[in-house]
Design a protein around this motif. Structure first.
Motif, mmCIF file in Angstrom:
data_model
loop_
_atom_site.group_PDB
_atom_site.id
_atom_site.type_symbol
_atom_site.label_atom_id
_atom_site.label_comp_id
_atom_site.label_asym_id
_atom_site.label_seq_id
_atom_site.Cartn_x
_atom_site.Cartn_y
_atom_site.Cartn_z
ATOM 1 N N TRP A 6 40.416 35.850 51.453
ATOM 2 C CA TRP A 6 39.129 36.519 51.640
ATOM 3 C C TRP A 6 38.074 35.781 50.837
ATOM 4 N N VAL A 7 36.809 35.940 51.238
ATOM 5 C CA VAL A 7 35.686 35.291 50.567
ATOM 6 C C VAL A 7 34.672 36.358 50.176
ATOM 7 N N GLY A 8 34.221 36.353 48.926
ATOM 8 C CA GLY A 8 33.224 37.320 48.462
ATOM 9 C C GLY A 8 31.965 36.610 47.993
ATOM 10 N N PHE A 9 30.839 37.272 48.171
ATOM 11 C CA PHE A 9 29.546 36.730 47.724
ATOM 12 C C PHE A 9 28.908 37.721 46.766
#
Length: 222
Positions: A6-9
């Motif tokens: 997963w990718v978080g900003f």
């Protein structure tokens, strides 16, 4: 069916929020002080005007009119600030219903004016909540700057290829070049060459945030 990554900003908005709070404070203090002080000035001028005559009464009348314009300017500034600071959401608007409401509101304020509307009943648009106030600003602008005893405003709505056009025409004079700069953003704008009001600026902001635009078509002589 399984999550493999997963990718978080993340973004720190603390400074942006601090600037917004400072802007709200400055706006509130300025508007509060301006409104209170101008009401005092206007009240004293009205007292002088009621008891004086000749040039003194005429000067007091000028103060009354000028203070009224400044108070109106402060109210338009407030409307612009609300648009800039609010969380804006577009909603569906039945245009015929809104225009009839606009006409009723303006005619109650200016009973000598004639306002007509030509709008198909099935036209709807999406716009922010201040859209009605922007239309009132344009219609009133056509009335208050008309030097005739019975100003006329015609509102015509057409729709073609998914685009809705609201045309507002009046019998008054053309919009001055200095005011057109707000809409057209010409290179003539300088620190000493500025507009006299905020009405068109408010309209342009509302139209832009509603995915629309405003344009001025010249006509001669009115």
């Amino acid at each position: 069916g399984d999550v493999i990554n997963w990718v978080g900003f993340q973004q720190d908005v603390t400074e942006r929020r601090r600037r917004q709070q400072q802007l709200e404070t400055i706006d509130r203090v300025l508007r509060h002080n301006l409104r209170n002080d101008m009401n005092v000035i206007r009240g004293r001028a009205e007292l002088i005007h009621s008891e004086a005559s000749g040039e003194v009464a005429q000067s007091a009348g000028t103060i009354i009119n000028t203070s009224g314009r400044l108070l109106e300017l402060a109210e338009k500034e407030r409307a612009i600030m609300e648009v800039l600071l609010e969380e804006l959401v577009e909603t569906a608007i039945t245009l015929e219903s809104v225009l009839q409401d606009v006409v009723s509101s303006v005619e109650a304020e200016y009973p000598d004016a004639t306002i007509s509307v030509e709008c198909p009943g099935d036209v709807s648009i999406r716009a922010i909540s201040q859209f009605r106030e922007a239309l009132i600003e344009l219609v009133e602008n056509g009335i208050v700057h008309d030097d005739s005893d019975f100003p006329e405003v015609v509102i015509t709505v057409t729709r073609s290829d998914g685009t809705t056009v609201i045309d507002i025409a009046d019998t008054g004079p053309q919009i001055p070049e200095i005011e057109k700069n707000i809409v057209e953003m010409t290179d003539e704008r300088t620190p000493v060459y500025h507009e006299t009001g905020l009405g068109l600026g408010f309209v342009k902001l509302v139209m832009s945030l509603s995915d629309g635009h405003i344009s001025i078509t010249e006509n001669t002589p009115t």
